[in-house]
Scaffold this active site. Structure first.
Site, short mmCIF file in Angstrom:
data_model
loop_
_atom_site.label_atom_id
_atom_site.label_comp_id
_atom_site.label_asym_id
_atom_site.label_seq_id
_atom_site.Cartn_x
_atom_site.Cartn_y
_atom_site.Cartn_z
CG ASN A 170 -1.51 1.29 1.56
OD1 ASN A 170 -2.49 1.71 0.95
ND2 ASN A 170 -0.92 2.00 2.52
CB SER A 205 -3.74 4.69 -9.19
OG SER A 205 -4.27 5.95 -9.53
CE1 TYR A 241 0.68 6.97 -7.32
CE2 TYR A 241 -1.15 7.39 -8.83
CZ TYR A 241 -0.68 7.01 -7.58
OH TYR A 241 -1.58 6.64 -6.60
CE LYS A 297 -0.22 3.51 -7.12
NZ LYS A 297 0.05 2.70 -5.91
NE ARG A 314 1.52 11.40 3.34
CZ ARG A 314 2.73 11.27 3.83
NH1 ARG A 314 3.17 12.10 4.75
NH2 ARG A 314 3.50 10.29 3.42
P1 NAI Z 1 -0.84 8.33 2.33
O1 NAI Z 1 0.21 9.31 1.93
O2 NAI Z 1 -1.88 8.78 3.29
O3 NAI Z 1 -0.17 7.01 2.89
C1 NAI Z 1 0.93 6.42 2.28
C2 NAI Z 1 1.90 5.97 3.35
O4 NAI Z 1 3.01 5.30 2.72
C3 NAI Z 1 2.50 7.13 4.14
O5 NAI Z 1 2.26 6.94 5.52
C4 NAI Z 1 3.99 7.09 3.81
O6 NAI Z 1 4.83 7.45 4.89
C5 NAI Z 1 4.17 5.64 3.44
N1 NAI Z 1 5.35 5.44 2.58
C6 NAI Z 1 5.75 6.21 1.54
N2 NAI Z 1 6.86 5.71 1.00
C7 NAI Z 1 7.17 4.60 1.70
C8 NAI Z 1 8.20 3.64 1.59
N3 NAI Z 1 9.17 3.73 0.67
N4 NAI Z 1 8.22 2.60 2.47
C9 NAI Z 1 7.26 2.49 3.42
N5 NAI Z 1 6.26 3.39 3.57
C10 NAI Z 1 6.22 4.42 2.72
O7 NAI Z 1 -1.53 7.83 0.96
P2 NAI Z 1 -2.86 7.00 0.65
O8 NAI Z 1 -3.77 7.87 -0.10
O9 NAI Z 1 -3.35 6.31 1.85
O10 NAI Z 1 -2.30 5.95 -0.42
C11 NAI Z 1 -2.10 4.58 -0.16
C12 NAI Z 1 -1.88 3.88 -1.48
O11 NAI Z 1 -3.06 3.99 -2.30
C13 NAI Z 1 -0.74 4.44 -2.32
O12 NAI Z 1 -0.07 3.38 -2.96
C14 NAI Z 1 -1.44 5.30 -3.34
O13 NAI Z 1 -0.68 5.46 -4.52
C15 NAI Z 1 -2.69 4.47 -3.57
N6 NAI Z 1 -3.81 5.20 -4.13
C16 NAI Z 1 -4.44 6.14 -3.38
C17 NAI Z 1 -5.53 6.81 -3.92
C18 NAI Z 1 -6.32 7.77 -3.13
O14 NAI Z 1 -7.35 8.24 -3.66
N7 NAI Z 1 -5.91 8.11 -1.91
C19 NAI Z 1 -5.94 6.59 -5.32
C20 NAI Z 1 -5.23 5.54 -5.99
C21 NAI Z 1 -4.20 4.89 -5.41
#
Ligand code: NAI
Length: 320
Positions: free
Chosen positions: A99, A151, A164, A168, A199
């Protein structure tokens, strides 16, 4: 009422679980009996910096609720360390939810190698490294569940997200093959396409929609996909707002561009037939590479029969 779905005795690794979607997954798994590895590097949304605070806060929340969790602060690129944490703390690993994610948006014209590589490292290579470290355990115990997080940017494209989008959609390709390699050993891999307020999306989505798109509404879908009673494998599941649906690629029935096996294809043949090539009215899904290859063999047979019927006509004409 159906029996409550539980994860007692199961060990679940959630990457990027310190915030956003990952946090809600970790909390839900733990609330239903799983021992959870809460991985988070604690970087900012571009992947810069690191901190133990976010993973620690989620572990604390789980423990306060009576659940079992440990923190891991490695980048997903060090996936082996994340899985090692699961083995050392809980003795096994059953589920990996890939994730963790960051953004480095810019137009393709301005994209640097560093922006491209940072995204591919975290999303694609990081998911591969973490999953590959768990894979031998899954195969040996004949049970494992993997989620890759894709995504809509990958499925449909999005301005400023070429890095991205590519990473993805790369995860979809990876899942397609892992679904095949794991199937006989009860190791199932699926792709999640979420939309949630976090965020990552706070400056992209309109505020009203952002607030409605609660990560909590997505966590149960991930929870079900990873459950031992769920037989889904190799699927792309899109979900948001308490809705979920399945996506897949379809192919048109297409059009043969030449008369017979000995004929060549000219650019004009392609031009003349283009509307048939792209006509999606009887589009269908091909379920495997064997089915795709089988269809190609079918085209050859059709062309061969065209050949033999035109040979017969030639023969009749010659005989007369
Ligand atoms: P977020 O930014 O709230 O959470 C992502 C977390 O991943 C953060 O806590 C960050 O510290 C951690 N992270 C980043 N790089 C890292 C690494 N190298 N190793 C370990 N941890 C790491 O983002 P969100 O929105 O919760 O996204 C979660 C996933 O869902 C991501 O892969 C994002 O691309 C995907 N996604 C999210 C969407 C959305 O609408 N929020 C839409 C499509 C995909």
């Amino acid at each position: 009422m159906p029996e409550q779905l539980r994860y007692d005795g199961r060990v679940v690794v959630v990457t990027g679980a310190g915030a956003g979607l990952g946090r809600t997954y970790a909390l839900l798994f733990a609330s239903r009996g799983a021992s959870v590895v809460v991985n988070d590097l604690g970087s900012n949304r571009h992947g810069d910096g690191s901190s133990t605070a976010s993973a620690d806060a989620v572990v604390q929340e789980i423990r306060q609720n009576g659940g079992k969790a440990v923190a891991n602060y490695d980048s997903v690129l060090n996936g082996a360390n994340i899985i090692k944490t699961a083995i050392e703390a809980f003795g096994r690993v059953d589920v990996v939810v890939n994730n963790a994610g960051i953004l480095r948006d810019t137009s393709f014209m301005k994209m640097t190698d560093a922006q491209w590589d940072a995204i591919h490292d975290v999303h694609l290579k990081g998911s591969m490294k973490t999953t590959q470290a768990a894979w031998p355990y899954f195969i040996k115990q004949k049970y494992g569940r993997v989620i890759f997080t894709s995504s809509n940017s990958g499925l449909y494209g999005n301005f400023g997200q070429s890095n991205y989008s590519a990473a993805k959609l790369g995860l979809v390709g990876l899942a397609n093959t892992l679904a095949i390699e794991g199937a006989k050993k009860n190791v199932y891999t699926n792709v999640l396409v979420p939309t949630a307020g976090s965020r990552l999306t706070e400056d992209i989505l309109p505020p009203d929609l952002h607030d409605q798109l609660k990560p909590d509404l997505i966590a149960p879908v991930v929870f079900w996909l990873c459950h031992e009673s769920c037989a889904e494998n190799g699927s792309i599941i899109e979900t948001a707002l308490g809705w979920a649906g399945k996506c897949h690629l379809v192919r048109s029935s297409g059009c043969v561009l030449r008369q017979n096996l000995s004929a060549n294809v000219t650019p004009e043949n392609v031009q003349e037939n283009w509307s048939k090539v792209i006509d999606m009215t009887s589009a269908k899904r091909l379920n495997s590479i064997q089915e795709a290859t089988g269809e190609l063999l079918g085209f050859i047979e059709n062309l061969q029969s065209e050949n033999s019927s035109s040979n017969k006509v030639d023969q009749v004409l010659t005989n007369n």
